[in-house]
Design a protein around this motif. Structure first.
Motif, PDB file in Angstrom:
ATOM      1  N   GLY A   9       0.775  -1.237   0.000  1.00 36.27           N
ATOM      2  CA  GLY A   9       0.000   0.000   0.000  1.00 36.27           C
ATOM      3  C   GLY A   9       0.803   1.282   0.000  1.00 36.27           C
ATOM      4  O   GLY A   9       1.943   1.311  -0.437  1.00 36.27           O
ATOM      5  N   CYS A  10       0.168   2.311   0.553  1.00 35.08           N
ATOM      6  CA  CYS A  10       0.652   3.676   0.356  1.00 35.08           C
ATOM      7  C   CYS A  10       1.745   4.057   1.344  1.00 35.08           C
ATOM      8  O   CYS A  10       2.128   3.282   2.213  1.00 35.08           O
ATOM      9  N   ASN A  13       1.215   3.544   5.043  1.00 35.43           N
ATOM     10  CA  ASN A  13       1.535   2.206   5.542  1.00 35.43           C
ATOM     11  C   ASN A  13       3.039   2.021   5.710  1.00 35.43           C
ATOM     12  O   ASN A  13       3.491   1.423   6.681  1.00 35.43           O
ATOM     13  N   THR A  44      -1.334  -4.193   5.616  1.00 36.46           N
ATOM     14  CA  THR A  44      -2.040  -4.503   4.369  1.00 36.46           C
ATOM     15  C   THR A  44      -2.739  -3.307   3.727  1.00 36.46           C
ATOM     16  O   THR A  44      -3.019  -2.314   4.372  1.00 36.46           O
ATOM     17  N   CYS A  45      -3.045  -3.467   2.447  1.00 39.39           N
ATOM     18  CA  CYS A  45      -3.739  -2.442   1.666  1.00 39.39           C
ATOM     19  C   CYS A  45      -4.965  -3.064   1.016  1.00 39.39           C
ATOM     20  O   CYS A  45      -4.906  -4.173   0.506  1.00 39.39           O
ATOM     21  N   ILE A 168     -12.361   2.843  -0.746  1.00 41.37           N
ATOM     22  CA  ILE A 168     -12.601   2.174   0.535  1.00 41.37           C
ATOM     23  C   ILE A 168     -11.895   2.870   1.699  1.00 41.37           C
ATOM     24  O   ILE A 168     -12.188   2.598   2.860  1.00 41.37           O
ATOM     25  N   VAL A 169     -10.982   3.805   1.368  1.00 39.44           N
ATOM     26  CA  VAL A 169     -10.140   4.406   2.416  1.00 39.44           C
ATOM     27  C   VAL A 169     -10.941   5.029   3.579  1.00 39.44           C
ATOM     28  O   VAL A 169     -10.605   4.817   4.740  1.00 39.44           O
ATOM     29  N   THR A 172     -11.726   2.240   5.870  1.00 39.41           N
ATOM     30  CA  THR A 172     -10.623   1.531   6.523  1.00 39.41           C
ATOM     31  C   THR A 172      -9.783   2.447   7.405  1.00 39.41           C
ATOM     32  O   THR A 172      -9.161   1.985   8.354  1.00 39.41           O
ATOM     33  N   GLN A 204      -4.027  11.440   3.868  1.00 38.64           N
ATOM     34  CA  GLN A 204      -4.804  11.031   2.692  1.00 38.64           C
ATOM     35  C   GLN A 204      -5.273  12.238   1.894  1.00 38.64           C
ATOM     36  O   GLN A 204      -5.516  12.159   0.711  1.00 38.64           O
TER      37      GLN A 204
HETATM   38 FE1  F3S Z   1      -3.226   3.214   1.940  1.00 39.52          FE
HETATM   39 FE2  F3S Z   1      -4.182   1.112   0.753  1.00 39.52          FE
HETATM   40 FE3  F3S Z   1      -5.180   1.835   3.044  1.00 39.52          FE
HETATM   41  S1  F3S Z   1      -3.652   2.980  -0.228  1.00 39.52           S
HETATM   42  S2  F3S Z   1      -4.951   4.021   3.062  1.00 39.52           S
HETATM   43  S3  F3S Z   1      -3.089   1.163   2.646  1.00 39.52           S
HETATM   44  S4  F3S Z   1      -6.308   1.013   1.361  1.00 39.52           S
END
Ligand code: F3S
Ligand code: SAH
Ligand code: SF4
Length: 456
Positions: A9-10, A13, A44-45, A168-169, A172, A204
């Motif tokens: 993920g981003c 994370n 996780t992402c 979905i952010v 989550t 975000q």
């Molecule tokens: Fe980042 Fe993936 Fe969550 S982009 S905010 S880890 S859904």
């Protein structure tokens, strides 16, 4: 205790994983390779279906190891953990901790309790009502962050309130919570004092910093101003920006502060107003192009990058063409592009008609082909120019008489620099330094250059 963290993920994370690593190390735990660890942590992402599925297959790979050695267990954190929660315990008996976006603050203690045998299983899934400061965990001291501890991320907010129709952010990561600006500035100052030269402010949607209760009345522009004024900071970046919230004072800041790097990641998602409306992005292409104009006026050398989605429900060939046109009009240096992926609970799940997956795949390919040709043009134009490269490490490609270093120019482009660093025996010596460089060649996605002056 030996642990291994795998991160998807981003950058949020990535940053969370770095913090968790330090927090566990401060408790005497040791980071270990995949074969030696007893505790496996997955951060996780869940932003698209593919990374989510990858999480399940990666966790599944631990099953045999866990059967052989009863000490082995798995902890799952991040966005899939928030989404699936205790469901992980049923799916994988060797998963003993799940922790969500806010729960991560309690993860180190929970892991200790599990290892000590006082807890069998734990789930940390509650959202907090306000931004909670985490334990300092040895700070981001030298050596623990990238670029030999000279580059650091600083979180300025958690969560997101935008509810873009595909995303979905907000589910989550929870509601937007700005961190107290004094805490942000204090952390930045402490990092610079400890030798950090480049800071990336993370959230975000950083442009809406302070629009909730947590920002103590300070806007993102105001915060940026305070951080940019810190003496000794060489490079400042921030990500991610939602176009609807970018304030004139933030645009103006690009012209005012030399430390603010001339690059901005400004996700467009689609060039079609009809799609932007369906996506609930709350801006039009015209508005977006106005921002691009203003940015270029404030900082003519600004480099823009973006995120794009193809195949959103209802996207026609004409809508897609509008995205291609926008891509060419802005001339992004690079972009991340994705096929729309249905996510549980988001508004777009119920939107029709869905685009045929083959059509979406073909559109993605066309978009990426166009982007590659624009990227190539942008990079080619830089050959012969001079810049400063912040060295992050040795380059993967070596050969010739002088060593090659990998670094980034102020806009964040990767530059491989050939340079002998006189008199130094330690090959790590250039890491964390700025090197004056002449660009000699453009590769497909990166630049090549040679050092022209004294590193500083
Ligand atoms: Fe980042 Fe993936 Fe969550 S982009 S905010 S880890 S859904
Ligand atoms: N907060 C950031 C982005 C977070 S997600 C922002 O608003 O810019 C990163 C990117 O993933 C998004 O910009 C979007 O392009 C993509 N994305 C999000 N949800 C998606 C989905 N359901 N299908 C395909 N791409 C998606
Ligand atoms: Fe998702 Fe939109 Fe929030 Fe970005 S701004 S995290 S795309 S809901």
């Amino acid at each position: 205790m030996k642990f291994h963290i795998t991160t998807f993920g981003c950058q949020m994370n990535v940053h969370d994983s770095q913090w968790l690593t330090r927090a566990l190390e401060s408790r005497g735990w040791q980071e270990a390779g995949e074969d030696e660890a007893l505790v496996y942590i997955f951060n996780t992402c869940s932003v698209r279906d593919k990374p989510e599925q990858k999480v399940y297959s990666e966790i599944g790979r631990i099953a045999a190891h866990a059967r052989r050695d009863p000490r082995v267990f798995v902890a799952v954190g991040g966005c899939v953990a928030q989404q699936i929660g205790r469901g992980f315990f049923e799916r994988f008996p060797f998963v003993r901790l799940v922790f969500g976006s806010d729960g991560i603050a309690g993860a180190p203690n929970a892991l200790e309790r599990i290892v000590a045998g006082s807890d069998e299983r734990a789930a940390l899934l509650d959202f907090m009502p306000a931004y909670e400061e985490r334990e300092a965990a040895l700070e981001q001291s030298a050596g623990s962050a990238a670029g030999s501890g000279r580059q650091a991320f600083v979180t300025i907010m958690q969560g997101c309130d935008n509810f873009c129709a595909y995303c979905i952010v907000p589910y989550t990561r929870g509601r937007q919570k700005s961190r107290h600006p004094d805490a942000v500035v204090e952390e930045c100052r402490a990092l610079v004092d400890s030798g950090v030269r480049e800071i990336t402010l993370l959230g975000q949607n950083v442009n809406s910093f302070g629009m909730d209760k947590g920002g103590a009345g300070v806007s993102f522009g105001g915060l940026l101003r305070q951080v940019a004024a810190i003496k000794g900071l060489d490079r400042l970046r921030f990500t991610t920006s939602h176009p609807k919230d970018i304030a004139p004072e933030v645009i103006a800041a690009f012209g005012e502060f030399e430390t603010l790097c001339p690059s901005l990641h400004l996700p467009l998602q689609s060039g079609s107003d009809a799609m932007l409306k369906a996506m609930r992005r709350r801006y039009t292409l015209g508005h977006y192009m106005g921002i691009v104009e203003a940015l270029k006026q404030a900082r003519p050398d600004i480099v823009l990058t973006t995120d794009l989605i193809v195949g959103f429900p209802g996207e026609t060939e004409a809508d897609f063409q509008a995205t291609l046109d926008a891509l060419a009009a802005v001339g992004y240096d690079s972009s991340f592009s994705f096929k729309y992926s249905d996510r549980p609970g988001v508004a777009a799940v119920n939107m029709e008609p869905k685009v045929d997956p083959q059509v979406a795949a073909e559109r993605l390919m066309r978009l990426q082909t166009l982007q590659n040709s624009i990227t190539r043009k942008c990079l080619k134009m830089l050959v012969g120019t001079e810049t400063d490269v912040f060295v992050e490490g040795l380059s993967r490609i070596q050969g010739g008489d002088a060593p090659s270093w990998k670094g980034r120019d102020p806009a964040g482009r990767v530059v491989n620099v050939r340079m002998e660093y006189g008199g130094c025996e330690d090959a790590g010596d250039l890491v964390g330094m700025m090197v004056p460089v002449r660009i000699t060649e453009a590769k497909k996605y990166t630049l090549m250059g040679e050092g022209t002056g004294t590193p500083w």
